[in-house]
Design an enzyme around this catalytic site. Structure first.
Site, PDB file in Angstrom:
ATOM      1  N   HIS A  24      40.661 -15.732   6.665  1.00  0.00           N
ATOM      2  CA  HIS A  24      41.142 -17.136   6.586  1.00  0.00           C
ATOM      3  C   HIS A  24      42.707 -16.803   6.720  1.00  0.00           C
ATOM      4  O   HIS A  24      43.655 -17.788   6.474  1.00  0.00           O
ATOM      5  CB  HIS A  24      41.261 -17.193   5.006  1.00  0.00           C
ATOM      6  CG  HIS A  24      41.928 -16.457   3.654  1.00  0.00           C
ATOM      7  ND1 HIS A  24      41.353 -15.382   3.397  1.00  0.00           N
ATOM      8  CD2 HIS A  24      43.225 -16.585   3.410  1.00  0.00           C
ATOM      9  CE1 HIS A  24      42.313 -14.783   2.792  1.00  0.00           C
ATOM     10  NE2 HIS A  24      43.418 -15.496   2.633  1.00  0.00           N
TER      11      HIS A  24
HETATM   12  C1  UD1 Z   1      46.810 -19.074  -0.055  1.00  0.00           C
HETATM   13  C2  UD1 Z   1      47.583 -17.656   0.108  1.00  0.00           C
HETATM   14  C3  UD1 Z   1      47.089 -16.395   0.305  1.00  0.00           C
HETATM   15  C4  UD1 Z   1      45.974 -16.071  -0.057  1.00  0.00           C
HETATM   16  C5  UD1 Z   1      44.882 -17.495  -0.360  1.00  0.00           C
HETATM   17  C6  UD1 Z   1      43.534 -17.021  -0.689  1.00  0.00           C
HETATM   18  C7  UD1 Z   1      50.197 -18.461   0.345  1.00  0.00           C
HETATM   19  C8  UD1 Z   1      51.277 -18.527   1.132  1.00  0.00           C
HETATM   20  N1  UD1 Z   1      48.883 -18.176   0.694  1.00  0.00           N
HETATM   21  O1  UD1 Z   1      46.525 -19.409   1.198  1.00  0.00           O
HETATM   22  O2  UD1 Z   1      48.039 -15.464   0.222  1.00  0.00           O
HETATM   23  O3  UD1 Z   1      45.265 -15.106   0.472  1.00  0.00           O
HETATM   24  O4  UD1 Z   1      45.577 -18.704  -0.846  1.00  0.00           O
HETATM   25  O5  UD1 Z   1      42.947 -18.246  -0.774  1.00  0.00           O
HETATM   26  O6  UD1 Z   1      50.323 -18.894  -0.952  1.00  0.00           O
HETATM   27  N2  UD1 Z   1      42.507 -26.105   0.915  1.00  0.00           N
HETATM   28  C9  UD1 Z   1      41.468 -26.796   0.272  1.00  0.00           C
HETATM   29  N3  UD1 Z   1      41.122 -26.808  -0.995  1.00  0.00           N
HETATM   30  C10 UD1 Z   1      41.749 -25.794  -1.877  1.00  0.00           C
HETATM   31  C11 UD1 Z   1      42.747 -25.146  -1.266  1.00  0.00           C
HETATM   32  C12 UD1 Z   1      43.129 -25.218   0.025  1.00  0.00           C
HETATM   33  O7  UD1 Z   1      40.941 -27.691   0.955  1.00  0.00           O
HETATM   34  O8  UD1 Z   1      41.370 -25.739  -2.914  1.00  0.00           O
HETATM   35  C13 UD1 Z   1      43.027 -26.179   2.233  1.00  0.00           C
HETATM   36  C14 UD1 Z   1      44.479 -26.725   2.303  1.00  0.00           C
HETATM   37  O9  UD1 Z   1      44.404 -28.077   2.147  1.00  0.00           O
HETATM   38  C15 UD1 Z   1      45.105 -26.107   3.346  1.00  0.00           C
HETATM   39  C16 UD1 Z   1      44.418 -24.949   3.412  1.00  0.00           C
HETATM   40  O10 UD1 Z   1      43.399 -25.000   2.794  1.00  0.00           O
HETATM   41  O11 UD1 Z   1      44.806 -26.868   4.493  1.00  0.00           O
HETATM   42  C17 UD1 Z   1      45.012 -23.826   3.108  1.00  0.00           C
HETATM   43  O12 UD1 Z   1      45.533 -23.728   1.620  1.00  0.00           O
HETATM   44  P1  UD1 Z   1      47.008 -23.064   1.251  1.00  0.00           P
HETATM   45  O13 UD1 Z   1      46.897 -23.192  -0.303  1.00  0.00           O
HETATM   46  O14 UD1 Z   1      48.052 -23.829   2.016  1.00  0.00           O
HETATM   47  O15 UD1 Z   1      46.894 -21.658   1.579  1.00  0.00           O
HETATM   48  P2  UD1 Z   1      45.751 -20.688   1.879  1.00  0.00           P
HETATM   49  O16 UD1 Z   1      45.543 -20.302   3.174  1.00  0.00           O
HETATM   50  O17 UD1 Z   1      44.661 -20.719   0.986  1.00  0.00           O
END
Ligand code: UD1
Length: 369
Positions: free
Chosen positions: A211
């Site tokens: 991811h």
């Molecule tokens: C975040 C953490 C990362 C961790 C990861 C575990 C930071 C900088 N990064 O990254 O260190 O390894 O979490 O999962 O804090 N999304 C959903 N549903 C959710 C959560 C996210 O659809 O419940 C989507 C968001 O809309 C976004 C993407 O997933 O497009 C990424 O989410 P984001 O919280 O920005 O960071 P992660 O890549 O999950």
């Protein structure tokens, strides 16, 4: 004494759950201790299977505060959390804020507390990948620099904090709270029905999680990864729980088609099923942080497809193979492992299920003496 622990993203829940349990146990042992341990969920992760399922499985109570911040750019997410968390702190006036790990919620809440002169404890302090292009590395460095209690999981953390000029008196080598959760939940994981529901034979499949933005945000890279999985799937079944970020990219790049029948794509899994899957796997391929530690504790072969790790003990003495982000090397290493070239590992010092108890004891002693 009032303490607020912060959770935001998936890897935080299993770190705060055993700390919450340790505070409760201490209250039962000593009913004169007036401790209020509250939980604030920033809402960085919000989907059921990225958040709520973990509260249920880990026995975490409903959060006392939910900030509902959600996704956004780094600045939007971090700033949004800070604005909402400041309101909570001004109302609640806690004595201590506990943050865990390295996500945006970690830096947002530690910075907010620090500016209000509220003490901050950072659990999982001192880890460094020395790669500032990772947002987590920046979060780690900044959080450590403003924390009052730095709880360290492995000896590299002690060295890193020394080099950065952090006073020894603030630093405590306590072990790994995530391993506390793992140990607590293994009996339940052993009863999981995930293998039969996915049609897997224990000991004979690969688990994959990918991811990180640099692996999934670019079509060429993600296509390379899928190609590698399709080739490995000729040899073993592969379970690939797909993170929302990865899912979005696979959809956008049209990569959902042409996936080998032996690659089982699932939604993100709950903690108990996931632990059961890695505990019984032959091999794990990941770019995660925490899975490197869980696999080392479980003695499972893990290939980490990143150029660096902030958890070097898992490579030095554990079962982690750090191969870089060229997926040809991952494939070569995977084939070697599948043909029997396995690394023997040992469990790092203090990864014994008692880290949370140590942390809680240190905090209480320091506030009551
Ligand atoms: C975040 C953490 C990362 C961790 C990861 C575990 C930071 C900088 N990064 O990254 O260190 O390894 O979490 O999962 O804090 N999304 C959903 N549903 C959710 C959560 C996210 O659809 O419940 C989507 C968001 O809309 C976004 C993407 O997933 O497009 C990424 O989410 P984001 O919280 O920005 O960071 P992660 O890549 O999950």
């Amino acid at each position: 004494m009032k303490i607020i622990s912060v959770v935001g993203a998936r890897p935080n829940f299993m770190k705060v759950a055993p700390v919450h349990k340790a505070f409760n146990q201490l209250k039962i042992k000593n009913d004169k201790l007036k401790i209020e341990h509250l939980i604030c969920h920033t809402g960085q992760h919000f989907d059921f299977n990225m958040s709520k399922v973990f509260f249920d499985e880990l026995g975490l109570p409903e959060p006392d505060f939910y900030l509902g911040v959600g996704s956004g750019s780094h600045a939007q997410q971090t700033a949004g959390i800070m604005i909402e968390f400041e309101k909570i702190l001004l109302n609640e006036k806690p004595d201590l804020v506990i943050v865990v790990g390295d996500v945006n919620s970690t830096i947002a809440c530690s910075l907010t507390a620090c500016k209000l002169h509220i003490k901050v404890a950072h659990i999982e302090a001192g880890l460094r990948s020395f790669d500032r292009s990772m947002p987590e590395e920046v979060n780690r460095i900044l959080t450590d620099s403003i924390s009052d209690y730095l709880f360290v999981t492995e000896k590299s953390g002690l060295e890193n904090l020394k080099h950065e000029g952090i006073f020894d008196q603030k630093v405590y080598f306590v072990g790994n709270v995530m391993i506390d959760s793992l140990i607590n939940l293994i009996p339940k994981a052993d009863k999981s029905g995930i293998h039969s529901s996915l049609g897997l034979t224990k000991g004979n499949y690969i688990v994959v999680t990918i991811h990180r933005p640099h692996n999934v945000d670019f079509k060429e890279k993600l296509s390379e990864i899928i190609g590698m999985l399709n080739r490995l799937a000729e040899k073993r079944k592969i379970v690939f729980p797909v993170h929302p970020r990865t899912k979005k990219s696979m959809d956008n790049f049209g990569l959902m088609k042409n996936i080998h029948d032996n690659v089982i794509l699932t939604d993100p899994l709950g903690y108990i099923d996931f632990i059961s899957l890695i505990k019984n796997s032959e091999l794990i391929i990941t770019d995660s942080g925490g899975i490197q530690e869980e696999s080392t504790f479980l003695g499972k072969q893990c290939i980490t497809c990143r150029p660096t790790t902030e958890r070097p003990i898992t490579v030095e003495t554990g079962t982690n193979h750090l191969v870089g982000d060229d997926f040809r090397t991952t494939e070569i290493t995977a084939n070697e492992i599948l043909s029997g070239h396995k690394k023997q590992g040992v469990i790092p010092p203090l990864w014994d299920g008692k880290a949370s108890e140590r942390i809680v004891e240190i905090i209480i002693n320091s506030f009551t003496h």
